[in-house]
Scaffold this motif. Structure first.
Motif, PDB file in Angstrom:
ATOM      1  N   TYR A  43       0.823  -1.195   0.138  1.00  0.00           N
ATOM      2  CA  TYR A  43      -0.119  -0.073   0.127  1.00  0.00           C
ATOM      3  C   TYR A  43       0.873   1.153   0.063  1.00  0.00           C
ATOM      4  O   TYR A  43       0.486   2.105  -0.691  1.00  0.00           O
ATOM      5  CB  TYR A  43      -0.965   0.088   1.300  1.00  0.00           C
ATOM      6  N   GLY A  65      -6.138   8.221   0.162  1.00  0.00           N
ATOM      7  CA  GLY A  65      -5.705   7.015   0.690  1.00  0.00           C
ATOM      8  C   GLY A  65      -5.185   6.992   2.110  1.00  0.00           C
ATOM      9  O   GLY A  65      -5.353   6.280   2.950  1.00  0.00           O
ATOM     10  N   ALA A  68      -8.247   7.910   4.277  1.00  0.00           N
ATOM     11  CA  ALA A  68      -9.071   6.634   4.340  1.00  0.00           C
ATOM     12  C   ALA A  68      -8.766   5.901   5.563  1.00  0.00           C
ATOM     13  O   ALA A  68      -9.300   5.201   6.208  1.00  0.00           O
ATOM     14  CB  ALA A  68      -9.211   5.809   2.918  1.00  0.00           C
ATOM     15  N   GLU A  72     -10.168   4.719   8.659  1.00  0.00           N
ATOM     16  CA  GLU A  72     -10.570   3.044   8.908  1.00  0.00           C
ATOM     17  C   GLU A  72      -9.943   2.718  10.030  1.00  0.00           C
ATOM     18  O   GLU A  72     -10.269   1.803  11.013  1.00  0.00           O
ATOM     19  CB  GLU A  72      -9.975   2.263   7.936  1.00  0.00           C
ATOM     20  N   LEU A 117     -10.290  -1.361   1.276  1.00  0.00           N
ATOM     21  CA  LEU A 117     -10.137   0.193   1.044  1.00  0.00           C
ATOM     22  C   LEU A 117      -9.122   0.594  -0.095  1.00  0.00           C
ATOM     23  O   LEU A 117      -9.440   1.419  -0.834  1.00  0.00           O
ATOM     24  CB  LEU A 117      -9.336   0.600   2.388  1.00  0.00           C
ATOM     25  N   THR A 120     -10.825  -0.111  -3.490  1.00  0.00           N
ATOM     26  CA  THR A 120     -11.769   0.854  -3.836  1.00  0.00           C
ATOM     27  C   THR A 120     -11.214   2.136  -4.147  1.00  0.00           C
ATOM     28  O   THR A 120     -11.661   2.882  -5.104  1.00  0.00           O
ATOM     29  CB  THR A 120     -12.660   1.038  -2.284  1.00  0.00           C
ATOM     30  N   ILE A 121     -10.111   2.689  -3.391  1.00  0.00           N
ATOM     31  CA  ILE A 121      -9.468   3.911  -3.887  1.00  0.00           C
ATOM     32  C   ILE A 121      -8.905   3.664  -5.246  1.00  0.00           C
ATOM     33  O   ILE A 121      -8.823   4.586  -6.215  1.00  0.00           O
ATOM     34  CB  ILE A 121      -8.634   4.391  -3.003  1.00  0.00           C
ATOM     35  N   ALA A 166     -13.052   4.191   2.591  1.00  0.00           N
ATOM     36  CA  ALA A 166     -12.591   4.738   1.185  1.00  0.00           C
ATOM     37  C   ALA A 166     -13.540   5.478   0.586  1.00  0.00           C
ATOM     38  O   ALA A 166     -13.091   6.711   0.186  1.00  0.00           O
ATOM     39  CB  ALA A 166     -12.216   3.248   0.267  1.00  0.00           C
TER      40      ALA A 166
END
Length: 175
Positions: A43, A65, A68, A72, A117, A120-121, A166
């Motif tokens: 990531y 990101g 998010a 999260e 996450l 989705t992004i 996200a």
């Protein structure tokens, strides 16, 4: 507590179904590799590469990101410590755990939340990757069950947490 008892029984039966067969050891080796891709290092690499090589879109990808994950991670931590759901191998001697989890509780699955996450992004900023990133996220979620460290509902709730975080970050930070 009795209202979730049927879910807990289903979760345990599903875990036993996934883990009690002659292929569980070879499957666990592949699952370890897949699960490791969700440990977080990729990531950071994706965000850094996007930031360095994709101009404004890459900077937006990184900003969304990061935001998010700011959404999260506290929810994940609070949920883990509120529900304190024991891991499958703690609830049944019939469940084999093929790895040692990084924390004590199972609900929600942090690997799954982070994978969905990122999927989705990534699919928002790079729509051509949508199928690939969601299949990858689903593989990470499945690997957590196949490694014996999560129940099905742990990964489903992790998936919802990741996608929701996200989407909220996309709405708030925007593109």
């Amino acid at each position: 507590m009795r209202s979730i008892e049927p879910i807990a029984k289903f979760d345990l039966a599903f875990s036993l179904f996934c883990l009690r067969h002659k292929f569980s050891h070879p499957v666990s080796r592949l699952s370890k590799l897949v699960s490791h891709t969700g440990d977080g290092h990729l990531y950071a690499l994706f965000g850094l590469l996007a930031f360095l090589f994709d101009g404004v879109a890459g900077r937006s990808f990184l900003a969304v990101g990061l935001f998010a994950f700011v959404i999260e991670l506290p929810i994940y931590w609070l949920a883990k410590n509120h529900f304190r759901r024991r891991r499958p191998q703690e609830l049944s001697d019939l469940v084999t755990s093929f790895i040692t989890p990084s924390d004590r509780y199972s609900l929600p699955s942090g690997h799954t939340a982070a994978a969905f996450l990122m999927a989705t992004i990534s699919s928002y900023f790079y729509p051509d990757l949508q199928v690939f990133v969601f299949v990858w996220a689903a593989m990470i979620a499945s690997s957590r069950i196949l490694l014996g460290v999560h129940f099905l509902t742990d990964v489903l709730i992790g998936m919802l947490l990741g996608i929701g975080s996200a989407q909220l970050a996309i709405v708030i930070v925007g593109s």
